[in-house]
Design an enzyme around this catalytic site. Sequence first.
Site: not given
Ligand code: SAH
Ligand code: SF4
Length: 396
Positions: A116, A129, A136, A140, A143, A367
């Site tokens: 997306e 974005c 991924c 995390c 996420c 994301c």
């Molecule tokens: N993988 C990279 C970039 C994609 S995620 C990273 O982790 O930086 C982009 C941002 O969205 C990151 O800062 C991530 O921690 C945040 N993010 C992911 N899931 C989220 C959620 N449920 N609520 C708020 N921010 C989130």
């Molecule tokens: Fe991957 Fe989501 Fe962690 Fe970014 S926040 S590194 S997209 S698992």
Amino acid sequence: MTTLPLLSSNPATRTGAGVGRAVAVPRHLADLDLAGRRHAVAALGEKEFRAGQLSNHYFGRLVRDPAEMTDIPAAARDRLAAELLPRLLTPVKELSCDGGTTRKTLWRLHDGAQVESVLMGYRDRVTVCVSSQAGCGMGCPFCATGQGGLTRNLSTAEIVDQVVWFAGEAAKGMGPDCPARLSHVVFMGMGEPLANYNRVLDAVRRLITPAPEGLGLSQRHITVSTVGLVPAIERLAAEDLALTLALSLHAPDDDLRDELVPVNQRWKVAEVLESAWSYAARTGRRVSIEYALIRDVNDQPWRADLLGRLLAGKLAHVNLIPLNPTPGSRWDASPKPVEREFLRRVRAAGVAATVRDTRGREIDGACGQLAASQNGPQLPGNELSRVSGRGRKAEQ
Ligand code: SAH
Ligand code: SF4
């Protein structure tokens, strides 16, 4: 011991595959620099200068329909477009809110993988974005993208095409209060950009090189967000590009960060911050420290103070992100008073900090959430589903 996802060192070809089904991504002109395109055009038996014409349509005029390429003879243009401008992204779902100034598209790729991208129009800029991977592998737990694991890396052109597509949308006009030109790109969609390093860097080069070779965006207007892959941050610093680096920290202490950002088990807070400061020193660019505030998990006053101490005097800006809870998650966003106190304490340490705009929440703005929530209105096949959310004000 937990097995950590490895940095993708997959030299694999231009396919972008490397994980899962290795079905080659069709070659696209955005995979190649101008010299490579000339070569490809000549190999098709056409005059080399057609590469420049084709590139100018795609990057300069944001046109991809061969019928509009009237400076190229009809027979040649259909063939060239079929060979060098294949359709890489098929929209399967489009959502919009904020009066059309926030738009999100879920794409299906040639092999059925889904990613997306989100377009956001502001008074002074238009930002897209983009996703760098389908899924991924970083795991995390807060996420949505992380929950499904990694499907595959995107190819260079699959990344570039998200931007070029939305540059075309922005050029049509997003509303009276937005510029009609896409200006900013953030790698904050699905995937860890630095785990798909070569293709992401090639995509960045296409984005910053002027037309006809590329889109001609400013380096400073491109933000690469990373979970903190230290060797890749060091490599990025050595590229001598003035990109903005965003580091997803989310906790100032290793105990908690080991859990929230599992890659911390490999590169600790001190080490990842050190690499961020080297990046800042080398590029002169302020590093954006991303911190998703999670109720009763990482939002305590002592963690705000510790964060402030770690960042004081550094070329850094803290971006507090209200957590967007993923479906079925045990975690929630911090209450507003807790968020305000956290912000106050970080600022009291002399560190610049703001709360991030939470635009697009009602369209699964965070994301990976759209791809993860397959329960929304969705039509089969190629049909597009459009849903409009009611405008919600950004909380900057
Ligand atoms: N993988 C990279 C970039 C994609 S995620 C990273 O982790 O930086 C982009 C941002 O969205 C990151 O800062 C991530 O921690 C945040 N993010 C992911 N899931 C989220 C959620 N449920 N609520 C708020 N921010 C989130
Ligand atoms: Fe991957 Fe989501 Fe962690 Fe970014 S926040 S590194 S997209 S698992």
